[in-house]
Design an enzyme around this catalytic site. Sequence first.
Site, mmCIF file in Angstrom:
data_model
loop_
_atom_site.group_PDB
_atom_site.id
_atom_site.type_symbol
_atom_site.label_atom_id
_atom_site.label_comp_id
_atom_site.label_asym_id
_atom_site.label_seq_id
_atom_site.Cartn_x
_atom_site.Cartn_y
_atom_site.Cartn_z
ATOM 1 N N GLY A 10 0.834 -1.214 0.000
ATOM 2 C CA GLY A 10 0.000 0.000 0.000
ATOM 3 C C GLY A 10 0.858 1.249 0.000
ATOM 4 N NE ARG A 35 -5.595 -2.076 -5.531
ATOM 5 C CZ ARG A 35 -6.758 -1.855 -4.954
ATOM 6 N NH1 ARG A 35 -7.765 -2.679 -5.173
ATOM 7 N NH2 ARG A 35 -6.922 -0.825 -4.138
ATOM 8 C CG ASP A 57 -5.457 -7.216 -5.791
ATOM 9 O OD1 ASP A 57 -5.304 -7.424 -4.568
ATOM 10 O OD2 ASP A 57 -6.563 -6.972 -6.305
ATOM 11 C CE1 TYR A 146 -10.273 -1.090 8.138
ATOM 12 C CE2 TYR A 146 -11.119 0.157 10.012
ATOM 13 C CZ TYR A 146 -10.093 -0.138 9.124
ATOM 14 O OH TYR A 146 -8.888 0.507 9.231
ATOM 15 C CE LYS A 150 -7.133 -2.425 9.303
ATOM 16 N NZ LYS A 150 -5.852 -2.541 8.600
ATOM 17 N N GLY A 180 -6.369 11.868 8.851
ATOM 18 C CA GLY A 180 -6.850 12.623 7.689
ATOM 19 C C GLY A 180 -5.792 12.677 6.599
ATOM 20 N N GLY A 181 -6.201 13.141 5.411
ATOM 21 C CA GLY A 181 -5.244 13.390 4.339
ATOM 22 C C GLY A 181 -4.831 12.160 3.549
ATOM 23 C CD GLU A 183 -6.037 7.696 -2.923
ATOM 24 O OE1 GLU A 183 -6.407 6.516 -3.145
ATOM 25 O OE2 GLU A 183 -5.366 8.361 -3.729
#
Length: 247
Positions: A10, A35, A57, A146, A150, A180-181, A183
């Site tokens: 990532g 990706r 991926d 989600y 985790k 924040g900031g 995607e």
Amino acid sequence: MSQKTALITGASVGIGAEVARQLHALGYSLILMARREHKLNELNQELGGQHQIIACDVNDQGAIEAAVKDMQRVDVLINNAGLALGLSSAEQSDWAHWQTMIHTNCLALAFLTRQLLPNMVKRNQGHIINLGSVAGSYAYKGGNVYGATKAFVEQFSLGLRADLLGTAIKVTNLEPGLIGGTEFSNVRYEGDNDKASAMYENCQPLTAQDIANTISWLLTQPAHMNVNRMEIMPVCQAPAGLSVHKS
Ligand SMILES: NC(=O)c1ccc[n+]([C@@H]2O[C@H](COP(=O)([O-])OP(=O)(O)OC[C@H]3O[C@@H](n4cnc5c(N)ncnc54)[C@H](OP(=O)(O)O)[C@@H]3O)[C@@H](O)[C@H]2O)c1
């Protein structure tokens, strides 16, 4: 001392890209995985073009196996690729979303770790840093699968430490709150950028840089010290307790 190698999943944007910038500054050789090849290329150019890119991926086990086969040395594995999809109540949520989260956040993370572990054990060297989340410890509405993924990452990290006891290999589950900031929320709201930015209105969330600073700190601690779990929230967030529904 020879140059250390870090594999970051990532790495195209968000936390992963910021970690890449900091580990580059610390002198690591990087393997950048995600990706979006053009994003990885842009980042690599920014960092002088000397790093390795693997555009795939993380759910593609064949591609991961092929990529890992010839890797001589990975000193640091940052299992960062992951996502949340949707915030619907469990009975209304999209099954495909649940599958994607379980595949990416749990199965792919475990698979890549399993691929790299034998060599780490053989070399008796390594630090695996998994990106968990406060969602793995504190339930919130719409966090259902989600949060469960985790929680898997947290327990998997502790289980790895148990198995690796007696080796020099470190494992850390890093559990951030609101950041924040990146995607993250744009992905969660499937491109509804207004909803995504509303998440961060009138508060000061953590930044990807805060998390990258923490990872740099973790990687510069003495060899005898392992941080098992680390939970970090912005000051504007707290585990604010249980709810009671009254009729
Ligand atoms: N932001 C938060 O508030 C927050 C809080 C706690 C924990 N976290 C965790 O921190 C990690 C990074 O989040 P972020 O905020 O940086 O999110 P982000 O900006 O959306 O970045 C996610 C990264 O994961 C990659 N990725 C997603 N699915 C992938 C797949 N199937 N194969 C390969 N790469 C994939 C994306 O790259 P491509 O799209 O190019 O593949 C991207 O580089 C995640 O594990 C997230 O759960 C985030």
